[in-house]
Scaffold this active site. Structure first.
Site, PDB file in Angstrom:
ATOM      1  N   HIS A   1      -8.258  44.991   3.505  1.00  0.00           N
ATOM      2  CA  HIS A   1      -7.241  44.143   2.877  1.00  0.00           C
ATOM      3  C   HIS A   1      -7.858  43.147   1.897  1.00  0.00           C
ATOM      4  O   HIS A   1      -8.986  42.671   2.082  1.00  0.00           O
ATOM      5  CB  HIS A   1      -6.465  43.386   3.960  1.00  0.00           C
TER       6      HIS A   1
ATOM      7  N   ASN B   1       8.098  44.659   7.512  1.00  0.00           N
ATOM      8  CA  ASN B   1       7.048  44.743   8.527  1.00  0.00           C
ATOM      9  C   ASN B   1       7.519  44.210   9.884  1.00  0.00           C
ATOM     10  O   ASN B   1       6.716  44.079  10.811  1.00  0.00           O
ATOM     11  CB  ASN B   1       5.808  43.967   8.086  1.00  0.00           C
TER      12      ASN B   1
ATOM     13  N   HIS C   1      -1.381  44.608  11.502  1.00  0.00           N
ATOM     14  CA  HIS C   1      -0.304  45.593  11.639  1.00  0.00           C
ATOM     15  C   HIS C   1      -0.345  46.327  12.972  1.00  0.00           C
ATOM     16  O   HIS C   1       0.499  47.193  13.221  1.00  0.00           O
ATOM     17  CB  HIS C   1      -0.356  46.589  10.480  1.00  0.00           C
TER      18      HIS C   1
ATOM     19  N   GLU D   1      -9.713  47.222   9.675  1.00  0.00           N
ATOM     20  CA  GLU D   1      -8.367  46.932  10.147  1.00  0.00           C
ATOM     21  C   GLU D   1      -8.094  47.819  11.354  1.00  0.00           C
ATOM     22  O   GLU D   1      -8.768  48.836  11.554  1.00  0.00           O
ATOM     23  CB  GLU D   1      -7.333  47.180   9.048  1.00  0.00           C
TER      24      GLU D   1
ATOM     25  N   SER E   1      -2.638  48.883   6.236  1.00  0.00           N
ATOM     26  CA  SER E   1      -1.310  48.457   5.804  1.00  0.00           C
ATOM     27  C   SER E   1      -0.651  49.394   4.807  1.00  0.00           C
ATOM     28  O   SER E   1       0.578  49.440   4.726  1.00  0.00           O
ATOM     29  CB  SER E   1      -1.387  47.055   5.196  1.00  0.00           C
TER      30      SER E   1
ATOM     31  N   LYS F   1       4.433  40.189  11.418  1.00  0.00           N
ATOM     32  CA  LYS F   1       4.747  41.624  11.467  1.00  0.00           C
ATOM     33  C   LYS F   1       5.534  41.905  12.746  1.00  0.00           C
ATOM     34  O   LYS F   1       6.695  41.558  12.848  1.00  0.00           O
ATOM     35  CB  LYS F   1       3.470  42.461  11.390  1.00  0.00           C
TER      36      LYS F   1
ATOM     37  N   ASP G   1      -9.227  43.163  11.707  1.00  0.00           N
ATOM     38  CA  ASP G   1      -7.967  42.591  11.228  1.00  0.00           C
ATOM     39  C   ASP G   1      -6.840  43.392  11.884  1.00  0.00           C
ATOM     40  O   ASP G   1      -6.574  44.526  11.498  1.00  0.00           O
ATOM     41  CB  ASP G   1      -7.908  42.686   9.705  1.00  0.00           C
TER      42      ASP G   1
END
Length: 382
Positions: free
Chosen positions: A139, A53, A211, A179, A183, A235, A208
């Site tokens: 997540h 990541n 990423h 998110e 992910s 990340k 969130d």
């Protein structure tokens, strides 16, 4: 130790192994070839790494390494105590202020990991009187935190605004959680539409941004989009830790009530210094983000050329859904034999029937690296 407990453990492990779902650790030796590609050595074999990541390759950046050395000389190796005792330093404050400047939030709170930040946020803000909506593919850290909070959880179809609207009409929730970049699928949430929906219904939007943060500037998420934003440093920033960004009122409430924050040793000032250096770097130098975007486009083009059907992702996360667990493990093993390391993602991380290779493209990969991966995929899938 109790024989019954050991028997329980043995049976559970055996069942996971029979299903191809047993997880194990690998102690790797990092290496840095002259071409700068992300790579490592395991049991004497060299692998090109397409599972990291570390999207911008900052974990090996000379600027971050220098910041770590300078921070250690200035502050020592650790923070020494909880943030509410003597573990909160000017290094932490500087990072929080810098994050707020980039995103437009009033205040920030640092955690040792994104998982602890998400679980602390959910179970501190909400209780059994609250209803919280979350994307179906949210997540595990958010789901665990909401379960601990005892809030009523309503899940809408993945990235489906119509589904979110239907649920919200039945009962307006306290908050909606999503998110920015998911992910396991690598797709981007309809953030602007979700933000409008939440504003229209006076609902708190929590994103969130694990990423998404750092992969492009300006950021995907800021205070205009989200009421609360969680960013992680492990990340695109290439280091360690996380932060919750929100209004001063929300952050003050978390400082006074979040048990993970109150009773944990603070993230080290060294890590805060490194994260600050990473934030400064991505804010002032867009070349790495451009290189990442170019590499993603090149990888997808080469896959299309040889008829490898990826999911519709324009981000660094490039999944190839194979469905069957055994097939996924077999292809991943064939790639390892070719010196290519990709993630073999299986349930429960992804839904049953959607086991996949999760390939991550980084700014540090060369065209030759990507060609090797595409050739390896073509050979292994044939």
């Amino acid at each position: 130790m109790s024989t019954s407990l050991l028997d329980k453990i043995e049976k559970a492990q055996a069942q996971l192994a029979s299903q191809g779902l047993l997880r194990r650790r690998h102690a790797i030796s990092a290496s840095l070839p002259s071409d700068g590609a992300l790579s490592f050595t395991l049991e004497g074999k060299h692998y090109l790494n397409f599972s990291s990541n570390d999207y911008l390759g900052l974990s090996r950046s000379s600027q971050l390494i220098d910041a770590m050395c300078d921070g250690a000389k200035r502050y020592g190796a650790g923070s020494g105590s909880s943030p509410l005792v003597t573990g909160y330093s000017e290094a932490h404050l500087a990072l929080e202020q810098r994050l707020c400047k980039i995103t437009g939030h009033q205040a920030a709170l640092l955690f040792c990991s994104g998982f602890s930040a998400n679980t602390a946020l959910m179970k501190t803000l909400f209780d059994s009187s609250d209803t919280v909506m979350a994307d179906k593919l949210m997540h595990a850290s958010v789901i665990d935190g909401l379960r601990d909070s005892q809030a009523q959880l309503k899940r809408f179809l993945h990235n489906d605004i119509a589904s979110a609207e239907r649920i919200m009409k039945l009962r307006v929730p306290t908050a909606l959680v999503t998110e920015s970049i998911f992910s396991m699928d690598g797709d981007i949430a309809p953030l602007s539409s979700l933000s409008r929906l939440c504003k229209q219904n006076n609902v708190c939007l929590i994103v969130d941004d694990a990423h998404g943060f750092g992969v492009q500037m300006p950021p995907l998420v800021d205070a205009k989009i989200a009421d609360i934003q969680v960013v992680t440093f492990g990340k695109a920033l290439g280091c360690q830790g996380a932060a919750i960004l929100a209004s001063q009122q929300v952050i003050d409430f978390l400082v006074a009530n979040a048990r993970e924050y109150i009773y944990s040793t603070a993230i080290s000032p060294v890590n805060a210094s490194v994260a600050l250096a990473a934030v400064d770097l991505i804010d002032t130098d867009s070349s790495l983000a451009r290189r990442l975007s170019d590499n993603i486009g090149y990888f997808r083009l080469q896959c299309e050329r040889v008829d490898i059907k990826l999911t519709d992702s324009c981000t660094a996360i490039q999944p190839l859904v194979l469905g069957d667990v055994d097939t996924t493990l077999l292809v991943a093993d064939k790639l390892k034999q070719l010196g290519l390391w990709v993630g073999a993602i299986r349930p429960p991380t992804v839904p049953k029937g959607s086991a996949r290779l999760r390939m991550t493209i980084t700014a540090m990969h060369t065209r030759d690296d990507i060609d090797r991966l595409v050739d390896g995929l073509s050979t292994s899938l044939g």
